[in-house]
Design a protein around this motif. Structure first.
Motif, PDB file in Angstrom:
ATOM      1  N   VAL A  76       1.068  -1.195   0.152  1.00  0.00           N
ATOM      2  CA  VAL A  76       0.649   0.001   0.318  1.00  0.00           C
ATOM      3  C   VAL A  76       0.868   1.557   0.383  1.00  0.00           C
ATOM      4  CG1 VAL A  76      -1.479   1.410   1.724  1.00  0.00           C
ATOM      5  CG2 VAL A  76      -2.003  -1.265   1.295  1.00  0.00           C
ATOM      6  N   ALA A  77       2.098   0.905   0.876  1.00  0.00           N
ATOM      7  CA  ALA A  77       2.238   2.598   0.816  1.00  0.00           C
ATOM      8  C   ALA A  77       3.182   2.806  -0.540  1.00  0.00           C
ATOM      9  CB  ALA A  77       3.868   2.211   1.887  1.00  0.00           C
ATOM     10  N   ALA A  78       4.184   1.438  -1.258  1.00  0.00           N
ATOM     11  CA  ALA A  78       4.281   1.522  -2.500  1.00  0.00           C
ATOM     12  C   ALA A  78       3.291   2.000  -3.442  1.00  0.00           C
ATOM     13  CB  ALA A  78       4.937   0.239  -2.238  1.00  0.00           C
ATOM     14  N   LEU A  79       2.362   2.487  -3.218  1.00  0.00           N
ATOM     15  CA  LEU A  79       1.508   2.685  -4.144  1.00  0.00           C
ATOM     16  C   LEU A  79       1.237   3.732  -4.009  1.00  0.00           C
ATOM     17  CD1 LEU A  79      -0.370   2.040  -6.931  1.00  0.00           C
ATOM     18  CD2 LEU A  79      -2.260   1.501  -5.080  1.00  0.00           C
ATOM     19  N   ALA A  80       1.223   4.733  -2.996  1.00  0.00           N
ATOM     20  CA  ALA A  80       0.680   5.390  -2.136  1.00  0.00           C
ATOM     21  C   ALA A  80       2.309   6.672  -2.406  1.00  0.00           C
ATOM     22  CB  ALA A  80       0.825   5.892  -1.338  1.00  0.00           C
ATOM     23  N   GLY A  81       3.138   5.810  -2.674  1.00  0.00           N
ATOM     24  CA  GLY A  81       4.914   6.630  -3.005  1.00  0.00           C
ATOM     25  C   GLY A  81       4.758   6.654  -3.982  1.00  0.00           C
ATOM     26  N   GLU A  82       4.270   6.168  -5.080  1.00  0.00           N
ATOM     27  CA  GLU A  82       4.402   6.458  -6.651  1.00  0.00           C
ATOM     28  C   GLU A  82       3.590   7.255  -6.800  1.00  0.00           C
ATOM     29  OE1 GLU A  82       6.047   4.877 -10.785  1.00  0.00           O
ATOM     30  OE2 GLU A  82       6.787   4.357  -8.586  1.00  0.00           O
ATOM     31  N   PHE A  83       2.184   6.861  -7.116  1.00  0.00           N
ATOM     32  CA  PHE A  83       0.748   7.704  -7.390  1.00  0.00           C
ATOM     33  C   PHE A  83       0.400   9.003  -6.207  1.00  0.00           C
ATOM     34  CE2 PHE A  83       0.944   3.939 -10.235  1.00  0.00           C
ATOM     35  CZ  PHE A  83       1.410   3.963 -11.184  1.00  0.00           C
ATOM     36  N   GLY A  84       0.923   8.674  -6.008  1.00  0.00           N
ATOM     37  CA  GLY A  84       1.074  10.027  -4.479  1.00  0.00           C
ATOM     38  C   GLY A  84      -0.342  10.129  -3.801  1.00  0.00           C
ATOM     39  N   ALA A  85      -0.928   8.752  -3.919  1.00  0.00           N
ATOM     40  CA  ALA A  85      -2.347   8.637  -3.482  1.00  0.00           C
ATOM     41  C   ALA A  85      -3.290   7.502  -3.555  1.00  0.00           C
ATOM     42  CB  ALA A  85      -3.803   9.258  -3.933  1.00  0.00           C
ATOM     43  N   VAL A  86      -4.055   6.908  -2.474  1.00  0.00           N
ATOM     44  CA  VAL A  86      -4.652   5.397  -3.000  1.00  0.00           C
ATOM     45  C   VAL A  86      -6.045   5.884  -2.886  1.00  0.00           C
ATOM     46  CG1 VAL A  86      -5.186   2.919  -2.357  1.00  0.00           C
ATOM     47  CG2 VAL A  86      -2.843   4.051  -1.876  1.00  0.00           C
ATOM     48  N   ASP A  87      -7.108   5.547  -3.963  1.00  0.00           N
ATOM     49  CA  ASP A  87      -8.421   6.044  -3.984  1.00  0.00           C
ATOM     50  C   ASP A  87      -9.248   5.098  -3.176  1.00  0.00           C
ATOM     51  OD1 ASP A  87      -7.712   9.222  -4.649  1.00  0.00           O
ATOM     52  OD2 ASP A  87      -6.599   8.011  -5.926  1.00  0.00           O
ATOM     53  N   ILE A  88      -8.668   3.771  -3.908  1.00  0.00           N
ATOM     54  CA  ILE A  88      -9.534   2.759  -4.470  1.00  0.00           C
ATOM     55  C   ILE A  88      -8.751   1.631  -4.023  1.00  0.00           C
ATOM     56  CG2 ILE A  88     -10.928   0.920  -6.026  1.00  0.00           C
ATOM     57  CD1 ILE A  88     -11.269   3.806  -7.510  1.00  0.00           C
ATOM     58  N   ILE A  89      -9.412   0.807  -2.946  1.00  0.00           N
ATOM     59  CA  ILE A  89      -9.047  -0.225  -2.674  1.00  0.00           C
ATOM     60  C   ILE A  89     -10.137  -1.579  -2.918  1.00  0.00           C
ATOM     61  CG2 ILE A  89      -8.189  -2.241  -0.911  1.00  0.00           C
ATOM     62  CD1 ILE A  89      -6.335   0.467   0.544  1.00  0.00           C
TER      63      ILE A  89
END
Length: 261
Positions: free
Chosen positions: A80-93
């Motif tokens: 989860v942290a890697a995805l947020a770091g790559e794109f700046g957010a996580v909107d949907i899981i």
């Protein structure tokens, strides 16, 4: 046509677990086609890369393949942290991952504690940890979506699939509780109960062919759904906000599959 109609998830960032094949791959591809950057969470990187290539081939935006084991809590948080770091957010899981043996028939009288724990650790334990890791990001989004894939078996039970039915039923209680907790954070929490022609269903029917015809007769529409068109696009609708006032509910994308009387 308005781009928001063609790509209603433009600029959003989504994580899909178990996205290396089966219905998870179709979910990831549908979200990618709708404009979302997709974190493709898989146990084996090569299967995730296959999904990423499909998204790219359809003109979807850049995706990210993430190694994630739903029994390894550290890998969930790191993913989860890697995805947020790559794109700046996580909107949907979307939590789609399930134990590999959940697709195989197993009578209750031979079910052992190892099989029980293996499925429960992924379907229940993994879902909880994923929710905990994802919550801060979904809250920051302001339009967070948390979705779990459940099953009609969790609604009306299934012979030869007691563990799977039990864990999927438990998820319905989990999403109702989580919806109440996360509502003030503007996060919707729902489940999707699909009935689609996926690899697990084909495995099941190959072993019990007589059950397939009987099973199809339970559908009001007479057939199982298409994973991409009927399930993937339903997930897009839930994520895009068309159903933004819906939370704590199970969306049955099942062609009118009714339990036996």
């Amino acid at each position: 046509m308005d781009a928001s109609v063609n790509r209603p998830l433009e600029g959003r960032v989504a994580l899909v677990t178990g996205a290396g094949g089966g219905i998870g791959r179709d979910l990831a591809c549908a979200l990618g086609a709708a404009g979302a950057h997709v974190g493709i969470a898989v146990r084996r990187i090569e299967t995730g890369e296959e999904t990423a290539n499909l998204i790219s081939a359809e003109g979807g935006p850049r995706s990210l393949v993430i190694r994630m084991d739903m029994t390894d809590h550290a890998s969930i948080a790191a993913g989860v942290a890697a995805l947020a770091g790559e794109f700046g957010a996580v909107d949907i899981i979307i939590q789609n991952a399930a134990a590999p043996d959940s697709a195989y028939p197993m009578s209750a009288d031979v079910t052992d504690e190892v099989a029980w724990r293996r499925q429960a650790d992924i379907t229940l334990g993994g879902t909880l940890v994923l929710a905990q890791a994802g919550h801060p990001h979904l809250k920051a989004s302001g339009q967070g979506r948390f979705i779990v894939m459940t099953s009609n078996f969790g609604y009306h039970g299934a012979a030869m699939n007691a563990i799977y039915s039990t864990t999927k039923a438990s998820l319905r209680g989990f999403i109702k509780s989580l919806a109440r907790e996360w509502g003030p954070d503007r996060i919707t929490v729902n489940a999707i109960s699909p009935a689609a022609a996926t690899p697990p269903t084909r495995v099941f029917f190959s072993q019990y062919p007589a059950m397939e015809a009987a099973y199809r007769r339970k559908f009001a529409l007479g057939t199982l759904g298409d994973p991409r068109r009927d399930i993937g696009e339903g997930a897009v609708a839930l994520c895009a906000g068309y159903l933004g006032f819906m939370t704590g509910q199970t969306l049955f994308l099942d062609g009118g599959l009714f339990p036996s009387a």
